[in-house]
Design an enzyme around this catalytic site. Structure first.
Site, PDB file in Angstrom:
ATOM      1  N   GLY A 128       2.421   2.213  11.085  1.00  0.00           N
ATOM      2  CA  GLY A 128       2.844   3.430  11.037  1.00  0.00           C
ATOM      3  C   GLY A 128       3.356   3.763  11.687  1.00  0.00           C
ATOM      4  O   GLY A 128       4.841   5.103  12.166  1.00  0.00           O
TER       5      GLY A 128
ATOM      6  N   GLU B 188      -5.672  -5.358  10.291  1.00  0.00           N
ATOM      7  CA  GLU B 188      -5.077  -3.929  10.414  1.00  0.00           C
ATOM      8  C   GLU B 188      -4.946  -2.710  11.799  1.00  0.00           C
ATOM      9  O   GLU B 188      -5.978  -2.252  11.888  1.00  0.00           O
ATOM     10  CB  GLU B 188      -4.545  -2.805   9.410  1.00  0.00           C
ATOM     11  CG  GLU B 188      -4.340  -3.153   7.796  1.00  0.00           C
ATOM     12  CD  GLU B 188      -3.747  -2.805   7.003  1.00  0.00           C
ATOM     13  OE1 GLU B 188      -2.394  -2.971   6.294  1.00  0.00           O
ATOM     14  OE2 GLU B 188      -4.449  -1.012   6.901  1.00  0.00           O
TER      15      GLU B 188
ATOM     16  N   ASN C 285       1.167  -1.153  -0.146  1.00  0.00           N
ATOM     17  CA  ASN C 285      -0.064   0.120  -0.490  1.00  0.00           C
ATOM     18  C   ASN C 285       1.220   1.089   0.345  1.00  0.00           C
ATOM     19  O   ASN C 285       0.723   1.505   0.724  1.00  0.00           O
ATOM     20  CB  ASN C 285      -1.132   0.183   1.486  1.00  0.00           C
ATOM     21  CG  ASN C 285      -2.044   1.679   1.143  1.00  0.00           C
ATOM     22  OD1 ASN C 285      -2.110   1.710   0.734  1.00  0.00           O
ATOM     23  ND2 ASN C 285      -2.397   1.691   2.306  1.00  0.00           N
TER      24      ASN C 285
ATOM     25  N   SER D 198       3.013  -2.233   9.838  1.00  0.00           N
ATOM     26  CA  SER D 198       3.892  -2.522  10.924  1.00  0.00           C
ATOM     27  C   SER D 198       5.131  -2.917  10.329  1.00  0.00           C
ATOM     28  O   SER D 198       5.498  -3.776  10.492  1.00  0.00           O
ATOM     29  CB  SER D 198       4.912  -1.611  12.017  1.00  0.00           C
ATOM     30  OG  SER D 198       4.181  -1.138  12.069  1.00  0.00           O
TER      31      SER D 198
ATOM     32  N   HIS E 157     -10.356   1.334   4.858  1.00  0.00           N
ATOM     33  CA  HIS E 157      -8.757   1.559   4.980  1.00  0.00           C
ATOM     34  C   HIS E 157      -8.427   2.610   6.530  1.00  0.00           C
ATOM     35  O   HIS E 157      -9.333   3.659   6.338  1.00  0.00           O
ATOM     36  CB  HIS E 157      -6.933   1.927   4.940  1.00  0.00           C
ATOM     37  CG  HIS E 157      -6.132   1.806   4.982  1.00  0.00           C
ATOM     38  ND1 HIS E 157      -5.307   2.961   5.593  1.00  0.00           N
ATOM     39  CD2 HIS E 157      -5.417   1.338   4.952  1.00  0.00           C
ATOM     40  CE1 HIS E 157      -4.274   2.828   5.808  1.00  0.00           C
ATOM     41  NE2 HIS E 157      -4.298   1.238   5.595  1.00  0.00           N
TER      42      HIS E 157
ATOM     43  N   LYS F 189       0.206   4.534  -0.219  1.00  0.00           N
ATOM     44  CA  LYS F 189      -0.342   5.406  -0.192  1.00  0.00           C
ATOM     45  C   LYS F 189      -0.281   6.653  -0.894  1.00  0.00           C
ATOM     46  O   LYS F 189      -0.434   6.232  -1.512  1.00  0.00           O
ATOM     47  CB  LYS F 189      -0.248   6.018   1.756  1.00  0.00           C
ATOM     48  CG  LYS F 189      -0.009   4.456   2.990  1.00  0.00           C
ATOM     49  CD  LYS F 189      -0.335   4.239   3.763  1.00  0.00           C
ATOM     50  CE  LYS F 189      -0.554   3.278   4.734  1.00  0.00           C
ATOM     51  NZ  LYS F 189      -0.657   3.134   5.867  1.00  0.00           N
TER      52      LYS F 189
ATOM     53  N   GLU G  10      -6.992   4.667   7.744  1.00  0.00           N
ATOM     54  CA  GLU G  10      -7.231   6.130   7.128  1.00  0.00           C
ATOM     55  C   GLU G  10      -7.908   6.525   6.503  1.00  0.00           C
ATOM     56  O   GLU G  10      -8.459   8.358   6.671  1.00  0.00           O
ATOM     57  CB  GLU G  10      -5.692   6.336   6.864  1.00  0.00           C
ATOM     58  CG  GLU G  10      -4.159   6.047   7.104  1.00  0.00           C
ATOM     59  CD  GLU G  10      -3.168   5.374   5.937  1.00  0.00           C
ATOM     60  OE1 GLU G  10      -3.079   5.892   5.184  1.00  0.00           O
ATOM     61  OE2 GLU G  10      -2.686   5.121   6.747  1.00  0.00           O
TER      62      GLU G  10
HETATM   63  P1  PGA Z   1       2.699   0.061   8.085  1.00  0.00           P
HETATM   64  O1  PGA Z   1       1.294   0.248   6.511  1.00  0.00           O
HETATM   65  O2  PGA Z   1       3.035  -1.167   6.956  1.00  0.00           O
HETATM   66  O3  PGA Z   1       3.295   1.328   7.167  1.00  0.00           O
HETATM   67  O4  PGA Z   1       1.974   0.436   8.920  1.00  0.00           O
HETATM   68  C1  PGA Z   1       0.385  -1.142   6.305  1.00  0.00           C
HETATM   69  C2  PGA Z   1      -1.229   0.394   5.930  1.00  0.00           C
HETATM   70  O5  PGA Z   1      -1.067   0.916   5.926  1.00  0.00           O
HETATM   71  O6  PGA Z   1      -2.413  -0.960   4.919  1.00  0.00           O
END
Ligand code: PGA
Length: 255
Positions: free
Chosen positions: A175, A169, A9, A215, A97, A11, A99
């Site tokens: 993140g 997640e 992803n 992460s 997601h 982003k 976010e």
């Molecule tokens: P990350 O993000 O691996 O940077 O924690 C995962 C995601 O948001 O899909």
């Protein structure tokens, strides 16, 4: 046997030049792959879908979008519809997601509408679910995740043929460098499968791929993917570095 999947992803990161370089490095590192190895995909900003699709056309890399509109067409300035994504032969699309849920106010009902729109256009939605740290500490992890999943189950008649993926997640792991332990993740993945078994069918529960995200790194991947109900990863930060993303894909392929 469910096949492992590793999905990046990106982003809101990248540029035409950096995308080309990243994909070239991935293609070089992948070499010959076959169906015994993990599926690999990248979910990219919509403006790059066409160029990315073209660059990876002779490689095993599949391509996804990160969002779509719940509406089919019309006066929705700035939105991208499922049929537009399908026209570009987009394989996957992320829906819900965290976010999108937290920063753009997407409710579980809207997420379910997007999931349905994706299926109608022949895209494979990747439904993201997960709890905040506060919710985990209050012992609400499974009730939060169940409610997010139930919104989709209530709207869409899932069956054995439905092509979709679930990504667990935990919000506190996205993140942050904090990863759920393999046991914590496995518990939730098992819970998701149990819910599907009870609300839809045993066959659906057995078939669906459930990815872990939050992460995921080259160091944490192997132990996570070795869990019985974890079928690969949804990878943010580490998917922007070819070497790290390939190491995670190799971990999935060796599982
Ligand atoms: P990350 O993000 O691996 O940077 O924690 C995962 C995601 O948001 O899909």
């Amino acid at each position: 046997m469910r096949r492992q999947l590793v999905i990046g992803n990106w982003k809101m990161n990248g540029s035409s030049a950096s995308n080309t370089a990243l994909l070239s490095a991935l293609q070089a590192g992948l070499g010959e792959t076959d169906a015994s190895l993990a599926t690999i995909a990248v979910c990219v900003p919509s403006v790059y879908l066409s160029a990315v699709k073209t660059q990876v056309q002779n490689s095993p890399i599949k391509v996804g979008a990160q969002n779509l509109s719940q509406y089919e067409q019309g006066a929705y300035t700035g939105e991208v519809s499922a049929s537009m994504l399908a026209e570009l032969n987009t394989d996957y699309v992320l829906v819900g997601h965290s976010e999108r849920r937290s920063l753009f106010g997407e409710s579980s009902e809207v997420v379910a509408e997007k999931f349905e729109a994706a299926l109608k256009s022949g895209l494979t939605p990747i439904l993201c679910v997960g709890e905040t740290l506060e919710e985990r500490e209050a012992g609400k992890t499974m009730s939060v995740v169940s409610a997010q999943l139930k919104a989709v189950i209530d709207r869409v008649a899932l069956n054995e043929e439905t092509q979709y993926i679930i990504a667990y997640e935990p919000v506190w792991a996205i993140g942050t460098g904090l990863t759920a332990t393999p046991e914590q993740a496995q518990d939730v993945h098992r819970g998701i499968r149990d819910l599907l078994q009870n609300s839809v069918s045993q066959a659906c529960a057995d078939r669906v791929a459930i990815l872990y995200g939050g992460s995921v790194s080259a160091a944490s991947a192997q132990a996570l993917f070795a869990q019985a109900d974890i079928d690969g990863g949804l990878v943010g930060g580490a998917s922007l570095k070819a070497e790290d993303f390939l190491a995670i894909w190799r971990a999935a392929s060796n599982t």
